[in-house]
Design an enzyme around this catalytic site. Structure first.
Site, PDB file in Angstrom:
ATOM      1  CB  CYS A 266      -2.288   4.223   4.488  1.00 57.33           C
ATOM      2  SG  CYS A 266      -3.147   4.079   3.806  1.00 57.33           S
ATOM      3  CB  SER A 267       1.069   0.694   6.563  1.00 52.87           C
ATOM      4  OG  SER A 267       0.222   1.155   7.394  1.00 52.87           O
ATOM      5  CB  CYS A 268      -4.354  -0.345   2.573  1.00 53.78           C
ATOM      6  SG  CYS A 268      -4.683   0.031   2.915  1.00 53.78           S
TER       7      CYS A 268
ATOM      8  CB  CYS B  50      -0.771   0.030   1.368  1.00 53.17           C
ATOM      9  SG  CYS B  50      -2.057   1.589   1.592  1.00 53.17           S
TER      10      CYS B  50
END
Lengths: 198, 101, 79
Positions: A109-111, A106
Site C-alpha cells: 500500500c503506502s505505509c 511499502c
C-alpha cells in the site's frame, strides 16, 4: 498510473460531503474533529520532526542509541508523539553507515511514518516507486541523484506489518562545525526516506 | 530469542533463523507480498505483535494477535542475476506466513 | 494470486511522478481524516479498509487517483 483527478474535484468533493454528513449523523466524527485532524497533519506533524531526531542523534551518542533501540520513545522525548490509527503501529529507525545504506518503501500500500513525519510525497505512493525500488534500488536512488559505491550494501525496508521505518542518515563531513539550524536544513524528507543523503 | 511452540503445526521462529515464506494464495486479505512467497531469508528482527491482518480484514477487531518478524532476503534470491549482489530487501512478515528453512 | 496493490517487482509503471506533497485538494485531506477517525472509533479495521481497496478490479484500480481509492473504500465500509 493514477492521475491527479483534478478535473473531477467537484464530483469527488460531493461524494466526500455525503460521507462526512453520514459520519456526523451517526456520531462517529464531527466536522470540527475532521478539521482538527487535518490541521494536525498540516502543522505539528512534518519531516522536521525526523530531522530533529536525526540531528540530536548526530550530536548525542546516547540519544542515537535510544533512537535506534526504540524510535517511538526517542520521538516522544523530543515532544513528537505518533498517533491517529492504532497503538500497534510503531516507529523504527534504521541507520546508514559507511557499509550500509537504507531506503524505505511499502509495496502493498503506502505505509509511511505519517504520524511522526506527516503525509508522504506523491512519488512514495506511486506504483512506479513501489514496484521498482525493491528490484532496482540503485537505479531508483540514481534518479534522485544518489549514487552509492558498489560495495555498499543497500537495504530496502518493505513496511508490510506494524512497523513504520525512518532512515537515520550519516552526518556529512563538516557537519560538526555547523549550527543546529544548519544541520536541520541538511536532513530533508527524502533523506529520512533514504532516497537522498545529506 | 526463540518463541515457544504455538498451537497447531505452525513453527515458531526467532532472530537468526533461516525461514521460507509459505506459498499461500488465500482469496482474502494477506500481507505477504507475492515477490517473497516461496523465497528464503534470515530473520533479523522481532517487530512485535499486532492483529493478524488476514483475520482482521474478515472479522474486524476480534482477530487474534500474532508476532511479525523482519526477514532479510538477498536481492539475488528474489530477482536472480539481475539483482545487485549487495542488495537486500527486508520485509516484515507475520509468523503464520513463515516456516523454518 | 495477488490483488492489484501487490506491485513489488513489477515492470511497466514508468517514471516516478512529479513531486507533490501531502494533499492536493480539500476532499483528499477530508477523506484521509475521515478514514483515520473511523478506524480510531472502531467502525472498521485498517485491514478491512485495505482489503476493500484491494478488491477494486485491477483496470479500475490503476486508473483511479490515489485518494479516490480511499473514498471508494470508505463509501463501502461506513454506511
Amino acid at each position: 498510473m493514477s492521475g491527479s483527478g483534478h478535473h473531477r474535484n467537484g464530483e469527488l468533493q460531493a461524494r466526500v460531503n455525503v460521507l462526512l454528513a453520514l459520519a456526523e449523523e451517526r456520531g462517529i466524527v464531527d466536522r470540527e474533529e475532521i478539521d482538527r485532524r487535518i490541521e494536525l497533519l498540516g502543522s505539528s506533524v512534518s519531516p522536521l520532526n525526523g530531522a530533529l531526531m536525526v540531528v540530536r542523534a548526530w550530536n548525542d551518542d546516547a540519544y542515537r542509541e535510544r533512537l535506534l533501540d526504540d524510535a517511538g520513545a526517542a520521538a516522544a522525548e523530543l515532544g513528537v508523539s505518533g498517533g491517529g490509527y492504532s497503538s500497534d503501529i510503531r516507529l523504527h529507525a534504521v541507520a546508514n553507515t559507511p557499509e550500509v545504506h537504507n531506503v524505505v518503501v511499502c509495496t502493498l500500500c503506502s505505509c509511511y511514518p505519517l504520524a511522526w513525519l506527516g503525509p508522504p510525497p506523491a512519488w512514495y505512493k506511486s506504483e512506479a516507486y513501489r514496484s521498482r525500488v525493491v528490484r532496482d534500488p540503485r537505479g531508483v536512488l540514481a534518479e534522485f541523484g544518489t549514487t552509492l559505491p558498489d560495495a555498499t550494501e543497500v537495504r530496502v525496508w518493505d513496511a508490510s506489518a506494524e512497523a513504520r521505518y525512518m532512515v537515520v542518515p550519516m552526518a556529512p563531513a563538516g557537519a560538526a562545525d555547523l549550527s543546529e539550524d544548519q544541520q536541520l536544513d541538511l536532513v530533508t524528507r527524502d533523506c529520512l526516506i533514504g532516497v537522498a543523503v545529506p | 530469542m526463540r518463541e515457544t511452540e504455538r498451537s497447531g503445526a505452525r513453527p515458531a521462529v526467532g532472530v537468526g533463523d533461516r525461514v521460507r515464506v509459505r506459498v499461500l494464495n488465500p482469496p482474502g486479505h494477506n500481507r505477504a507480498p507475492s515477490y517473497v512467497r516461496g523465497r528464503t531469508g534470515v530473520v533479523v528482527r522481532a517487530v512485535g505483535d499486532g492483529r493478524f491482518p488476514d483475520e482482521a480484514a474478515a472479522v474486524g477487531a476480534d482477530a487474534r494477535r500474532e508476532e511479525s518478524w523482519t526477514v532479510a532476503f538477498a536481492g539475488t534470491e528474489l530477482w536472480g542475476p539481475d539483482a545487485g549482489p549487495n542488495d537486500r530487501v527486508h520485509v516484515d512478515l507475520f509468523e503464520t506466513y513463515l516456516e523454518r528453512a | 494470486m495477488a490483488y492489484a496493490n501487490d506491485v513489488g517487482g513489477m515492470h511497466g509503471f514508468g517514471d516516478l511522478p512529479e513531486e507533490g506533497h501531502g494533499f492536493e485538494s480539500v476532499w483528499e485531506a477530508q477523506v484521509f481524516a475521515l478514514n483515520q477517525a473511523c478506524v480510531a472509533a472502531g467502525v472498521y479495521t485498517l485491514d478491512e479498509f485495505r482489503h476493500t481497496m484491494e478488491r477494486i478490479p485491477p483496470a479500475e484500480y490503476y486508473a483511479m487517483p490515489y485518494y479516490e481509492r480511499w473514498l471508494y473504500a470508505v463509501e463501502r465500509l461506513l454506511p
